[in-house]
Design a protein around this motif. Structure first.
Motif, PDB file in Angstrom:
ATOM      1  N   LEU A 143      30.982  35.053  35.501  1.00  0.00           N
ATOM      2  CA  LEU A 143      31.978  36.101  35.665  1.00  0.00           C
ATOM      3  C   LEU A 143      33.242  35.793  34.867  1.00  0.00           C
ATOM      4  O   LEU A 143      33.891  36.702  34.339  1.00  0.00           O
ATOM      5  CB  LEU A 143      32.302  36.285  37.151  1.00  0.00           C
ATOM      6  CG  LEU A 143      33.260  37.431  37.494  1.00  0.00           C
ATOM      7  CD1 LEU A 143      32.729  38.769  36.997  1.00  0.00           C
ATOM      8  CD2 LEU A 143      33.508  37.479  39.006  1.00  0.00           C
ATOM      9  N   GLU A 144      33.593  34.517  34.756  1.00  0.00           N
ATOM     10  CA  GLU A 144      34.786  34.165  33.975  1.00  0.00           C
ATOM     11  C   GLU A 144      34.632  34.565  32.512  1.00  0.00           C
ATOM     12  O   GLU A 144      35.610  34.931  31.850  1.00  0.00           O
ATOM     13  CB  GLU A 144      35.098  32.671  34.077  1.00  0.00           C
ATOM     14  CG  GLU A 144      34.038  31.777  33.482  1.00  0.00           C
ATOM     15  CD  GLU A 144      34.520  30.350  33.276  1.00  0.00           C
ATOM     16  OE1 GLU A 144      35.191  30.105  32.259  1.00  0.00           O
ATOM     17  OE2 GLU A 144      34.216  29.497  34.124  1.00  0.00           O
ATOM     18  N   ASP A 145      33.404  34.530  31.959  1.00  0.00           N
ATOM     19  CA  ASP A 145      33.186  34.976  30.585  1.00  0.00           C
ATOM     20  C   ASP A 145      33.605  36.426  30.427  1.00  0.00           C
ATOM     21  O   ASP A 145      34.249  36.811  29.446  1.00  0.00           O
ATOM     22  CB  ASP A 145      31.709  34.846  30.187  1.00  0.00           C
ATOM     23  CG  ASP A 145      31.147  33.451  30.371  1.00  0.00           C
ATOM     24  OD1 ASP A 145      31.944  32.493  30.433  1.00  0.00           O
ATOM     25  OD2 ASP A 145      29.908  33.328  30.452  1.00  0.00           O
ATOM     26  N   LEU A 146      33.222  37.232  31.400  1.00  0.00           N
ATOM     27  CA  LEU A 146      33.497  38.666  31.370  1.00  0.00           C
ATOM     28  C   LEU A 146      34.978  38.970  31.559  1.00  0.00           C
ATOM     29  O   LEU A 146      35.554  39.797  30.843  1.00  0.00           O
ATOM     30  CB  LEU A 146      32.679  39.360  32.463  1.00  0.00           C
ATOM     31  CG  LEU A 146      32.819  40.881  32.568  1.00  0.00           C
ATOM     32  CD1 LEU A 146      32.129  41.560  31.393  1.00  0.00           C
ATOM     33  CD2 LEU A 146      32.230  41.377  33.886  1.00  0.00           C
ATOM     34  N   TYR A 171      35.175  32.152  40.027  1.00  0.00           N
ATOM     35  CA  TYR A 171      36.145  32.762  39.108  1.00  0.00           C
ATOM     36  C   TYR A 171      37.538  32.820  39.723  1.00  0.00           C
ATOM     37  O   TYR A 171      38.531  32.444  39.078  1.00  0.00           O
ATOM     38  CB  TYR A 171      35.671  34.163  38.722  1.00  0.00           C
ATOM     39  CG  TYR A 171      36.752  35.010  38.118  1.00  0.00           C
ATOM     40  CD1 TYR A 171      37.278  34.695  36.863  1.00  0.00           C
ATOM     41  CD2 TYR A 171      37.271  36.109  38.799  1.00  0.00           C
ATOM     42  CE1 TYR A 171      38.295  35.459  36.310  1.00  0.00           C
ATOM     43  CE2 TYR A 171      38.284  36.883  38.251  1.00  0.00           C
ATOM     44  CZ  TYR A 171      38.794  36.546  37.004  1.00  0.00           C
ATOM     45  OH  TYR A 171      39.807  37.294  36.464  1.00  0.00           O
ATOM     46  N   LEU A 172      37.638  33.252  40.954  1.00  0.00           N
ATOM     47  CA  LEU A 172      38.952  33.354  41.593  1.00  0.00           C
ATOM     48  C   LEU A 172      39.569  31.974  41.810  1.00  0.00           C
ATOM     49  O   LEU A 172      40.794  31.817  41.697  1.00  0.00           O
ATOM     50  CB  LEU A 172      38.828  34.119  42.906  1.00  0.00           C
ATOM     51  CG  LEU A 172      38.475  35.609  42.757  1.00  0.00           C
ATOM     52  CD1 LEU A 172      38.271  36.261  44.116  1.00  0.00           C
ATOM     53  CD2 LEU A 172      39.550  36.349  41.960  1.00  0.00           C
ATOM     54  N   ALA A 173      38.739  30.975  42.080  1.00  0.00           N
ATOM     55  CA  ALA A 173      39.257  29.608  42.200  1.00  0.00           C
ATOM     56  C   ALA A 173      39.807  29.129  40.859  1.00  0.00           C
ATOM     57  O   ALA A 173      40.854  28.467  40.794  1.00  0.00           O
ATOM     58  CB  ALA A 173      38.151  28.668  42.689  1.00  0.00           C
ATOM     59  N   LEU A 174      39.116  29.478  39.756  1.00  0.00           N
ATOM     60  CA  LEU A 174      39.591  29.116  38.420  1.00  0.00           C
ATOM     61  C   LEU A 174      40.919  29.809  38.113  1.00  0.00           C
ATOM     62  O   LEU A 174      41.833  29.191  37.547  1.00  0.00           O
ATOM     63  CB  LEU A 174      38.545  29.504  37.379  1.00  0.00           C
ATOM     64  CG  LEU A 174      38.916  29.256  35.910  1.00  0.00           C
ATOM     65  CD1 LEU A 174      39.105  27.768  35.644  1.00  0.00           C
ATOM     66  CD2 LEU A 174      37.850  29.845  34.985  1.00  0.00           C
ATOM     67  N   CYS A 175      41.047  31.058  38.497  1.00  0.00           N
ATOM     68  CA  CYS A 175      42.303  31.779  38.268  1.00  0.00           C
ATOM     69  C   CYS A 175      43.457  31.101  38.993  1.00  0.00           C
ATOM     70  O   CYS A 175      44.560  30.971  38.439  1.00  0.00           O
ATOM     71  CB  CYS A 175      42.171  33.233  38.722  1.00  0.00           C
ATOM     72  SG  CYS A 175      41.138  34.244  37.645  1.00  0.00           S
TER      73      CYS A 175
END
Length: 539
Positions: A477-480, A524-528
């Motif tokens: 999802l992070e790619d997108l 993804y949200l953790a990466l953000c």
């Protein structure tokens, strides 16, 4: 030497991953003229210039395309005006020429951007020095323009800047881009010439080497977990700040420098052009400029001493530094950290010459060969074509059966006329053509009802998300959200508010079940929170 065959997907457009991941083993088992390691702008440029000249070329990237520096740059395509101060005339001249080529060949993706610099009493560089630099800049670009404006005229162009001590202002032109989409467009163009690019394929070790030459690499596909032996006549290390990892004793010493940025809503810092300033604490250049519906503020330039395998993130000291610049230049706006939508930080591959001030290190690219491995690092986003052609000049002696004209060619083929995108507004058609070239028409045709509307707060159409999920090798999802689109840094909290519609559009295209989507969204949200937010938000 003939290029590899081009690959078409089920919907009539090329897939980044021909036939899906199932064909990776077959691709990696082929013999290649050139194996390019690194999927940033440098590697992508090499793949394009090699493929269009008849070489069978394969690119592998350990993470996602543009994952490193090339999605976290300052988004500027510029001639490097500040490099004149350091006497780097050749680099500036090359950058000006490449900037102009990108403006000519990539309209809608690379666009002109005006810069305004306030002339304050006692501020350096003074008016005379700045105008002298611009005169040289103009001469390199083969143009002339008016640059100096009186205080009142300048305030009309930059109404929110500090008025105290303002004597006038200087304006000049450079350009901006969406850096990650630029990488994707270059890879798309390379693929049209038969080049192959695979993301999430990490090089574990080189094949051959001392006492003989490198003749390939051992590559692990992160999606399947399988390891493959890739054979190539020449291997190019284009991994940027990560270049040292493929050398026991590198010939050049890298100095990874971190550049961090703040992203603000456009309404909070409304700008018609970039505002360039010298930081009140150390005199370094800092800027704020409008980009893709938001305002970017940057950049820092500090030694990056953490593990390069971990994503870079802004520190509190860098946040304070950039906020100090905003308070000094835009005092009436009273901007605070609460106004920040997102942050991002990238690591630049700079050659270490021992200068105490990181900002004074040269931005030239360097090449060297060691045990048959050709390494390129350094350089700028703007000069990727020139870097790629330099690599091919050095590669030619290692490819005795290959001969090619290495004179610069148009960076991109001219896209179809805008008349074929009648469903789009003129501005949207220009953006689509700039980002997708010959695929723009198919993208628009694939849009479902309402998907040519823009995601609120951005200039991205919902249809671009569907296209990315269907055709652009999205593995996470992070790619997108962070690279195929830039919603993760354009919207608050990584775009949490729009994830429901993103899921409705993209989950069927990606073929993810509910459990996979939930895991991807959580990651993804953790990466953000950890890497694209203010430091205080991580606590």
């Amino acid at each position: 030497m003939k290029p590899a065959a081009s690959h078409a997907g089920a919907h009539g457009a090329p897939h980044w991953m021909p036939g899906g991941r199932a064909q990776v083993a077959g691709l990696l088992a082929q013999e290649w003229d050139l194996l390019v390691i690194g999927g940033g702008i440098t590697g992508a440029g090499i793949l394009l210039e090699a493929s269009r000249r008849g070489l069978r070329a394969l690119l592998v990237e350990q993470r996602d395309f543009a994952w490193g520096t090339s999605s976290r740059s300052s988004k500027l395509v510029h001639g490097g005006l500040r490099y004149l101060k350091e006497g780097q005339f050749a680099l500036t001249r090359e950058s000006v020429h490449e900037r102009d080529a990108l403006l000519r060949d990539a309209p809608g993706l690379v666009e002109p951007l005006g810069f305004a610099f306030g002339d304050y009493v006692g501020r350096k560089p003074g008016r005379r020095a700045f105008l002298l630099g611009l005169a040289i800049y103009d001469r390199m670009a083969g143009q002339r323009a008016r640059h100096y404006f009186g205080a009142q005229e300048f305030l009309a162009m930059a109404p929110h800047i500090r008025k105290e001590g303002l004597q006038g202002g200087i304006c000049y032109q450079d350009a901006r881009t969406d850096d990650a989409r630029l990488v994707m467009r270059v890879l798309q163009e390379a693929q049209s010439h038969g080049g192959v690019a695979l993301n999430y394929c990490a090089v574990q070790s080189l094949a051959g080497g001392a006492p003989g030459p490198v003749r390939g690499a051992r590559v692990r596909c992160a999606v399947s977990g399988a390891t493959h032996e890739v054979r190539a006549n020449l291997v190019v290390n284009a991994t940027g700040a990560w270049a040292d990892r493929l050398h026991d004793k590198p010939a050049a010493r890298l100095r990874p420098l971190r550049g961090s940025h703040l992203v603000l809503p456009a309404w909070r810092l409304p700008l018609a052009q970039a505002i360039s300033l010298m930081h009140p604490h150390d005199g370094r250049p800092v800027f704020a400029f409008p980009w893709e519906g938001v305002t970017i503020v940057g950049t820092t330039d500090v030694d990056h001493r953490t593990d390069l395998q971990q994503e870079a993130a802004i520190t509190q000291a860098e946040t304070d530094y950039l906020m100090a610049a905003l308070h000094d230049q835009f005092p009436t706006l009273a901007i605070t950290e609460a106004d920040v939508l997102a942050t991002y930080a990238g690591v630049r591959p700079v050659i270490d010459t021992g200068k105490a001030d990181p900002s004074k290190e040269a931005r030239d690219h360097v090449l060297w060969q060691q045990d048959g491995l050709l390494t390129v690092t350094g350089g700028k986003l703007t000069t990727f074509r020139a870097i790629a052609l330099d690599v091919l000049r050095h590669a030619a002696p290692q490819l005795p059966h290959w001969q090619a004209d290495l004179a610069p060619q148009a960076i991109f083929a001219a896209p179809p006329g805008a008349a074929k995108l009648r469903q789009c507004s003129p501005g949207q058609a220009r953006r689509m053509q700039g980002r997708y070239g010959a695929q723009a028409e198919a993208l628009v045709a694939a849009a479902q009802q309402g998907e040519l509307e823009e995601v609120p707060g951005t200039e991205t159409a919902w249809a671009q998300l569907r296209w990315a999920a269907r055709h652009e090798a999205v593995q996470h999802l992070e790619d997108l959200m962070l690279r195929r689109s830039r919603l993760g840094i354009q919207l608050a909290n990584g775009g949490t508010a729009v994830l429901g519609r993103v899921r409705a559009i993209c989950q069927p295209e990606l073929g993810w079940d509910d459990q996979r989507w939930a895991a991807e969204e959580a990651a993804y949200l953790a990466l953000c929170r950890s890497n694209y937010s203010l430091p205080k938000a991580r606590e």
